[in-house]
Design a protein around this motif. Structure first.
Motif, PDB file in Angstrom:
ATOM      1  N   LEU A 240     -74.362 -25.926 -25.068  1.00  0.00           N
ATOM      2  CA  LEU A 240     -75.709 -26.237 -25.538  1.00  0.00           C
ATOM      3  C   LEU A 240     -76.630 -25.100 -25.103  1.00  0.00           C
ATOM      4  O   LEU A 240     -77.038 -25.032 -23.946  1.00  0.00           O
ATOM      5  CB  LEU A 240     -76.195 -27.566 -24.958  1.00  0.00           C
ATOM      6  CG  LEU A 240     -75.216 -28.751 -25.072  1.00  0.00           C
ATOM      7  CD1 LEU A 240     -75.761 -29.962 -24.347  1.00  0.00           C
ATOM      8  CD2 LEU A 240     -74.950 -29.063 -26.537  1.00  0.00           C
ATOM      9  N   THR A 254     -76.005 -25.670 -30.787  1.00  0.00           N
ATOM     10  CA  THR A 254     -74.778 -26.227 -30.224  1.00  0.00           C
ATOM     11  C   THR A 254     -73.566 -25.471 -30.749  1.00  0.00           C
ATOM     12  O   THR A 254     -73.483 -25.159 -31.941  1.00  0.00           O
ATOM     13  CB  THR A 254     -74.639 -27.718 -30.581  1.00  0.00           C
ATOM     14  OG1 THR A 254     -75.745 -28.438 -30.053  1.00  0.00           O
ATOM     15  CG2 THR A 254     -73.356 -28.302 -30.003  1.00  0.00           C
ATOM     16  N   GLU A 268     -69.772 -31.222 -22.385  1.00  0.00           N
ATOM     17  CA  GLU A 268     -70.946 -30.423 -22.671  1.00  0.00           C
ATOM     18  C   GLU A 268     -71.372 -29.584 -21.462  1.00  0.00           C
ATOM     19  O   GLU A 268     -71.230 -30.010 -20.313  1.00  0.00           O
ATOM     20  CB  GLU A 268     -72.113 -31.319 -23.090  1.00  0.00           C
ATOM     21  CG  GLU A 268     -71.876 -32.061 -24.396  1.00  0.00           C
ATOM     22  CD  GLU A 268     -73.059 -32.893 -24.824  1.00  0.00           C
ATOM     23  OE1 GLU A 268     -73.128 -33.273 -26.000  1.00  0.00           O
ATOM     24  OE2 GLU A 268     -73.935 -33.170 -23.960  1.00  0.00           O
TER      25      GLU A 268
END
Length: 391
Positions: A240, A254, A268
């Motif tokens: 991210l 992203t 993530e």
């Protein structure tokens, strides 16, 4: 001395050779690709060679045929003795490879001005080949082009081969020089090292050599003593990236990468580019590169360790080196090909030299380490085979 034993020489602080250390008891050394190698030598404290083995001096290790294996400065000389030992005890001499000199420096945002005048927040690389950028980093921060107060008089630069792709990136102020070089080289598929050339420490950038067609190891060929592999799961499969948000508008993006061994796993990781002005003309390139680096360093990893048997037609130091690509036959009979990341050499005067090579590994130098992808395929094939048998 066994004819296959490694030859060890001592050098002084100006890199001049001052004598051979022929009576060592054991030598253990690990040359590494794009990293600092190590050399550990044990010798009787009674040896006539001990005056050569001082902190500030260095070691040069060559094969019996005279080929350079590695060299570097001595860092520690430790003494020990037990009641079971005769004489004055033993010395354990530890050295690091000459590539270590790069770890002593940082990357200044403006290497051409004194520390009190550093107004830039980053050092920018834009549109130059990877090797050119790497040479410039060394030259301006430690080499001939550095400020007088930072210049290392021993460092020189090999001729630029203009290797690798053109790169665009920003380097954070005062990041470690060695770490930055590892990141750039890894993304560009290049190797680098510092080696002694005459009375200088020469920084070299090179393209790894593909010897997979000639350097082949397997039990069937009789040149493999043992082999093993391990895997490590990913730590990042989604990057991210956030840029701006302070003095310029915020921009977020992203980036996803599927892990071959855990295809349904999402992990993530925030990548902070909030210090980058989103009006920058190369913003997308910077965001793409930052995401690539995060996904690469967080990718699942695999490592293969093999113990080759040195044969006259295939010997370490003559027919393949650290950084070369070789082939090994693994579980199921398939051939796996990857770069030799490091080699552990153990040598005694009486028994000669043994070799243990690490292939692939967790260096993060490919998008997903090739051995990890290979092992994922092998395990999937084995699962399918078990399912068929059960049916």
């Amino acid at each position: 001395m066994d004819p296959t034993a490694l030859r060890v020489y001592a050098r002084n602080s100006t890199l001049a050779r001052i004598g051979q250390v022929a009576d060592y008891a054991s030598l253990n050394m690990i040359p590494r690709f794009n990293a600092i190698g190590s050399i550990v030598l044990e010798i009787s404290a009674d040896s006539a060679s001990t005056p050569l083995l001082l902190e500030g001096n260095g070691l040069i290790v060559r094969t019996a045929a005279g080929d350079l294996v590695d060299s570097g400065p001595i860092r520690t000389v430790d003494w020990s003795r037990s009641t079971s030992e005769a004489g004055a005890g033993k010395l354990t001499v530890a050295a690091v490879s000459d590539t270590e000199v790069l770890s002593r420096y940082t990357c200044w945002p403006n290497p051409g001005v004194a520390i009190g005048s550093q107004a830039d927040a980053v050092y920018k690389i834009s549109g130059t080949t990877a090797s050119t950028a790497m040479r410039a980093l060394v030259n301006l921060n430690a080499g001939p082009g550095a400020l007088a107060s930072r210049k290392n008089p021993l460092i020189t630069l090999a001729v630029d081969g203009f290797l690798g792709p053109a790169i665009t990136r920003e380097i954070n102020q005062f990041d470690g020089l060695l770490t930055v070089l590892q990141d750039v080289a890894g993304a560009a598929g290049l190797g680098f090292r510092v080696v002694q050339v005459g009375a200088a420490l020469q920084f070299q950038v090179f393209e790894p050599v593909d010897r997979s067609g000639t350097a082949r190891f397997s039990f069937d060929l009789g040149n493999l003593l043992d082999a093993s592999y391990t895997t490590t799961p990913p730590t990042c499969t989604r990057a991210l990236v956030v840029a701006g948000g302070q003095s310029s508008p915020r921009q977020c993006k992203t980036y996803d990468r599927t892990d071959p061994l855990f295809p349904g796993l999402t992990i993530e990781q925030f990548v902070d580019l909030t210090g980058t002005d989103t009006a920058s003309v190369d913003l997308i390139a910077q965001m793409d590169q930052a995401a690539e680096e995060a996904l690469t360093s967080g990718a699942g990893q695999g490592s293969l360790s093999i113990s080759p048997i040195d044969l006259p037609q295939l010997q370490y130091g003559r027919h393949y080196q650290v950084g070369d690509t070789v082939s090994a036959q693994l579980r199921g009979g398939a051939w796996y090909t990857d770069i030799v990341r490091e080699v552990t050499l153990t040598s005694t005067a009486a028994e000669g030299t043994s070799v243990k090579a690490a292939i692939g590994g967790d260096s993060g130098q490919t998008a997903v380490a090739r051995i990890y992808t290979y092992l994922a395929r092998v395990k999937k094939d084995l699962t399918r085979l078990k399912t068929r048998r059960a049916a």
